[in-house]
Motif scaffolding. Sequence first.
Motif, PDB file in Angstrom:
ATOM      1  N   VAL A   1       0.833  -1.206   0.000  1.00 15.17           N
ATOM      2  CA  VAL A   1       0.000   0.000   0.000  1.00 15.17           C
ATOM      3  C   VAL A   1       0.866   1.254   0.000  1.00 15.17           C
ATOM      4  O   VAL A   1       1.847   1.358   0.739  1.00 15.17           O
ATOM      5  CB  VAL A   1      -0.940   0.028   1.228  1.00 15.17           C
ATOM      6  CG1 VAL A   1      -1.704   1.348   1.296  1.00 15.17           C
ATOM      7  CG2 VAL A   1      -1.915  -1.149   1.182  1.00 15.17           C
ATOM      8  N   VAL A   2       0.461   2.218  -0.828  1.00 14.63           N
ATOM      9  CA  VAL A   2       1.070   3.551  -0.848  1.00 14.63           C
ATOM     10  C   VAL A   2       0.034   4.540  -0.339  1.00 14.63           C
ATOM     11  O   VAL A   2      -1.085   4.587  -0.857  1.00 14.63           O
ATOM     12  CB  VAL A   2       1.506   3.956  -2.271  1.00 14.63           C
ATOM     13  CG1 VAL A   2       2.110   5.368  -2.257  1.00 14.63           C
ATOM     14  CG2 VAL A   2       2.498   2.955  -2.837  1.00 14.63           C
TER      15      VAL A   2
ATOM     16  N   ARG B   1       1.784   5.715   9.686  1.00 16.35           N
ATOM     17  CA  ARG B   1       1.947   4.738  10.767  1.00 16.35           C
ATOM     18  C   ARG B   1       0.601   4.178  11.223  1.00 16.35           C
ATOM     19  O   ARG B   1       0.478   2.978  11.510  1.00 16.35           O
ATOM     20  CB  ARG B   1       2.687   5.377  11.940  1.00 16.35           C
ATOM     21  CG  ARG B   1       4.141   5.728  11.616  1.00 16.35           C
ATOM     22  CD  ARG B   1       4.911   6.126  12.849  1.00 16.35           C
ATOM     23  NE  ARG B   1       4.459   7.401  13.415  1.00 16.35           N
ATOM     24  CZ  ARG B   1       4.943   8.585  13.057  1.00 16.35           C
ATOM     25  NH1 ARG B   1       5.864   8.669  12.107  1.00 16.35           N
ATOM     26  NH2 ARG B   1       4.504   9.692  13.629  1.00 16.35           N
ATOM     27  N   LEU B   2      -0.418   5.043  11.282  1.00 11.60           N
ATOM     28  CA  LEU B   2      -1.749   4.577  11.672  1.00 11.60           C
ATOM     29  C   LEU B   2      -2.311   3.594  10.649  1.00 11.60           C
ATOM     30  O   LEU B   2      -2.907   2.575  11.008  1.00 11.60           O
ATOM     31  CB  LEU B   2      -2.700   5.766  11.833  1.00 11.60           C
ATOM     32  CG  LEU B   2      -2.426   6.692  13.023  1.00 11.60           C
ATOM     33  CD1 LEU B   2      -3.325   7.917  12.953  1.00 11.60           C
ATOM     34  CD2 LEU B   2      -2.634   5.952  14.338  1.00 11.60           C
ATOM     35  N   LEU B   3      -2.104   3.885   9.367  1.00 13.36           N
ATOM     36  CA  LEU B   3      -2.605   2.980   8.332  1.00 13.36           C
ATOM     37  C   LEU B   3      -1.820   1.673   8.321  1.00 13.36           C
ATOM     38  O   LEU B   3      -2.383   0.604   8.039  1.00 13.36           O
ATOM     39  CB  LEU B   3      -2.540   3.661   6.962  1.00 13.36           C
ATOM     40  CG  LEU B   3      -3.143   2.876   5.794  1.00 13.36           C
ATOM     41  CD1 LEU B   3      -4.606   2.546   6.055  1.00 13.36           C
ATOM     42  CD2 LEU B   3      -3.001   3.659   4.489  1.00 13.36           C
ATOM     43  N   THR B   4      -0.533   1.757   8.634  1.00 13.51           N
ATOM     44  CA  THR B   4       0.288   0.536   8.720  1.00 13.51           C
ATOM     45  C   THR B   4      -0.324  -0.456   9.703  1.00 13.51           C
ATOM     46  O   THR B   4      -0.368  -1.668   9.448  1.00 13.51           O
ATOM     47  CB  THR B   4       1.720   0.897   9.148  1.00 13.51           C
ATOM     48  OG1 THR B   4       2.378   1.567   8.061  1.00 13.51           O
ATOM     49  CG2 THR B   4       2.522  -0.339   9.524  1.00 13.51           C
ATOM     50  N   ARG B   5      -0.807   0.048  10.827  1.00 12.34           N
ATOM     51  CA  ARG B   5      -1.438  -0.832  11.819  1.00 12.34           C
ATOM     52  C   ARG B   5      -2.706  -1.464  11.275  1.00 12.34           C
ATOM     53  O   ARG B   5      -3.041  -2.607  11.617  1.00 12.34           O
ATOM     54  CB  ARG B   5      -1.766  -0.036  13.083  1.00 12.34           C
ATOM     55  CG  ARG B   5      -0.549   0.555  13.789  1.00 12.34           C
ATOM     56  CD  ARG B   5      -0.977   1.449  14.931  1.00 12.34           C
ATOM     57  NE  ARG B   5       0.136   2.239  15.442  1.00 12.34           N
ATOM     58  CZ  ARG B   5       0.010   3.239  16.301  1.00 12.34           C
ATOM     59  NH1 ARG B   5      -1.202   3.566  16.743  1.00 12.34           N
ATOM     60  NH2 ARG B   5       1.065   3.899  16.711  1.00 12.34           N
ATOM     61  N   ARG B   6      -3.408  -0.736  10.420  1.00 15.46           N
ATOM     62  CA  ARG B   6      -4.664  -1.262   9.881  1.00 15.46           C
ATOM     63  C   ARG B   6      -4.425  -2.325   8.806  1.00 15.46           C
ATOM     64  O   ARG B   6      -5.154  -3.315   8.745  1.00 15.46           O
ATOM     65  CB  ARG B   6      -5.492  -0.119   9.288  1.00 15.46           C
ATOM     66  CG  ARG B   6      -6.113   0.805  10.337  1.00 15.46           C
ATOM     67  CD  ARG B   6      -7.166   0.059  11.135  1.00 15.46           C
ATOM     68  NE  ARG B   6      -7.809   0.903  12.125  1.00 15.46           N
ATOM     69  CZ  ARG B   6      -7.372   1.079  13.372  1.00 15.46           C
ATOM     70  NH1 ARG B   6      -6.269   0.449  13.765  1.00 15.46           N
ATOM     71  NH2 ARG B   6      -8.033   1.843  14.223  1.00 15.46           N
TER      72      ARG B   6
ATOM     73  N   ALA C   1      -1.394  -1.127  -4.313  1.00 16.38           N
ATOM     74  CA  ALA C   1      -2.589  -0.343  -4.027  1.00 16.38           C
ATOM     75  C   ALA C   1      -2.223   1.059  -3.544  1.00 16.38           C
ATOM     76  O   ALA C   1      -1.205   1.254  -2.874  1.00 16.38           O
ATOM     77  CB  ALA C   1      -3.451  -1.039  -2.976  1.00 16.38           C
ATOM     78  N   VAL C   2      -3.058   2.014  -3.881  1.00 13.96           N
ATOM     79  CA  VAL C   2      -2.898   3.392  -3.427  1.00 13.96           C
ATOM     80  C   VAL C   2      -4.076   3.765  -2.539  1.00 13.96           C
ATOM     81  O   VAL C   2      -5.239   3.636  -2.949  1.00 13.96           O
ATOM     82  CB  VAL C   2      -2.819   4.376  -4.617  1.00 13.96           C
ATOM     83  CG1 VAL C   2      -3.005   5.819  -4.142  1.00 13.96           C
ATOM     84  CG2 VAL C   2      -1.488   4.231  -5.340  1.00 13.96           C
ATOM     85  N   ALA C   3      -3.774   4.188  -1.335  1.00  8.67           N
ATOM     86  CA  ALA C   3      -4.786   4.705  -0.420  1.00  8.67           C
ATOM     87  C   ALA C   3      -4.833   6.221  -0.607  1.00  8.67           C
ATOM     88  O   ALA C   3      -3.848   6.915  -0.360  1.00  8.67           O
ATOM     89  CB  ALA C   3      -4.442   4.360   1.024  1.00  8.67           C
ATOM     90  N   THR C   4      -5.954   6.719  -1.070  1.00 12.29           N
ATOM     91  CA  THR C   4      -6.082   8.131  -1.415  1.00 12.29           C
ATOM     92  C   THR C   4      -6.359   8.963  -0.171  1.00 12.29           C
ATOM     93  O   THR C   4      -7.478   8.986   0.345  1.00 12.29           O
ATOM     94  CB  THR C   4      -7.213   8.329  -2.439  1.00 12.29           C
ATOM     95  OG1 THR C   4      -6.915   7.558  -3.617  1.00 12.29           O
ATOM     96  CG2 THR C   4      -7.349   9.786  -2.834  1.00 12.29           C
ATOM     97  N   TYR C   5      -5.309   9.662   0.288  1.00 11.05           N
ATOM     98  CA  TYR C   5      -5.446  10.491   1.480  1.00 11.05           C
ATOM     99  C   TYR C   5      -5.836  11.910   1.069  1.00 11.05           C
ATOM    100  O   TYR C   5      -5.118  12.873   1.279  1.00 11.05           O
ATOM    101  CB  TYR C   5      -4.138  10.482   2.271  1.00 11.05           C
ATOM    102  CG  TYR C   5      -4.265  11.041   3.677  1.00 11.05           C
ATOM    103  CD1 TYR C   5      -5.310  10.650   4.507  1.00 11.05           C
ATOM    104  CD2 TYR C   5      -3.335  11.943   4.168  1.00 11.05           C
ATOM    105  CE1 TYR C   5      -5.421  11.152   5.794  1.00 11.05           C
ATOM    106  CE2 TYR C   5      -3.428  12.444   5.456  1.00 11.05           C
ATOM    107  CZ  TYR C   5      -4.482  12.045   6.259  1.00 11.05           C
ATOM    108  OH  TYR C   5      -4.588  12.554   7.536  1.00 11.05           O
ATOM    109  N   LEU C   6      -6.990  11.987   0.439  1.00 11.14           N
ATOM    110  CA  LEU C   6      -7.588  13.243   0.001  1.00 11.14           C
ATOM    111  C   LEU C   6      -9.039  13.236   0.449  1.00 11.14           C
ATOM    112  O   LEU C   6      -9.681  12.179   0.475  1.00 11.14           O
ATOM    113  CB  LEU C   6      -7.516  13.384  -1.521  1.00 11.14           C
ATOM    114  CG  LEU C   6      -6.124  13.343  -2.161  1.00 11.14           C
ATOM    115  CD1 LEU C   6      -6.248  13.263  -3.686  1.00 11.14           C
ATOM    116  CD2 LEU C   6      -5.308  14.569  -1.758  1.00 11.14           C
TER     117      LEU C   6
ATOM    118  N   PRO D   1       4.070  -2.512   6.445  1.00 13.92           N
ATOM    119  CA  PRO D   1       4.543  -1.128   6.266  1.00 13.92           C
ATOM    120  C   PRO D   1       3.901  -0.449   5.068  1.00 13.92           C
ATOM    121  O   PRO D   1       3.762  -1.035   3.997  1.00 13.92           O
ATOM    122  CB  PRO D   1       6.056  -1.309   6.060  1.00 13.92           C
ATOM    123  CG  PRO D   1       6.378  -2.602   6.743  1.00 13.92           C
ATOM    124  CD  PRO D   1       5.177  -3.477   6.505  1.00 13.92           C
ATOM    125  N   VAL D   2       3.505   0.793   5.273  1.00 12.87           N
ATOM    126  CA  VAL D   2       2.892   1.603   4.219  1.00 12.87           C
ATOM    127  C   VAL D   2       3.908   2.639   3.748  1.00 12.87           C
ATOM    128  O   VAL D   2       4.513   3.345   4.556  1.00 12.87           O
ATOM    129  CB  VAL D   2       1.622   2.304   4.746  1.00 12.87           C
ATOM    130  CG1 VAL D   2       1.133   3.370   3.767  1.00 12.87           C
ATOM    131  CG2 VAL D   2       0.524   1.278   5.006  1.00 12.87           C
TER     132      VAL D   2
END
Length: 238
Positions: A118-119, A139-144, A184-189, A148-149
């Motif tokens: 995941v990016v 770091r929070l998303l890494t836990r989910r 995968a890309v997690a869109t932080y928008l 590692p993200v």
Amino acid sequence: MTTLLVAHGTRNPRGVAMIGDLAQAMARRLDDDVRVGFVDVLGPDPREALDGIRGSEPVRVVPAFLAGGYHVYSDLPGHLHQATRATLLAPALGPDVALADALLARLLLAGWHPGDPVVLAAAGSRDHRAQADVAAMGRLLTRRVGAPVRIGFVLPAADGSGFPPVAEVVEALRAESRPGTRIAVATYLLADGLFARRLHDAGADVVGAPLGLHAAVVELACRRAQSVATPPLAVAAR
């Protein structure tokens, strides 16, 4: 008590509509009048929005930003100090564990499977405070996701500070992974717009949708508003 939701602003009508929809969702949840203002691209700006609110009681201001930076720490407070009434300024939305929950939900809806690298794709900022907030969100998303993200910026800083372009991070992950591995890309928008569309050209196999009106985002925005309901945190107008 009236609440003012302040976003960056976009020329994309869907993005503008999403901010309005978020304000309406907050209004229903808070049983409150929630207005909208923008710090860039279109109006009303925060001062104009505040001047259009009747009454004399302080207005709660919620920055609809996923990380701190210039707009949160300088631009928005500048607008508020030019207004004719007192305001109660809440923290920015991110980073927060609720956003990690929303990001994971968006990834799952897009087809992400556990084990897919995941990016985390953020807008980009030269401000070290914003960069630190994005790193914390990573770091929070890494836990989910349980792995590692990596982090990439949609629009990296010209001076090279911060995180590399999303496409470069995707390419590096693909080179490191076994053939056939999906990236995968997690869109932080928060909303749809030019930046969100660019992510579909970054070379990933899965691209999560913007956070939008996910229930966790609405709840978080309401919590931010409720967190400044006491006068000691007021930012007094001049």
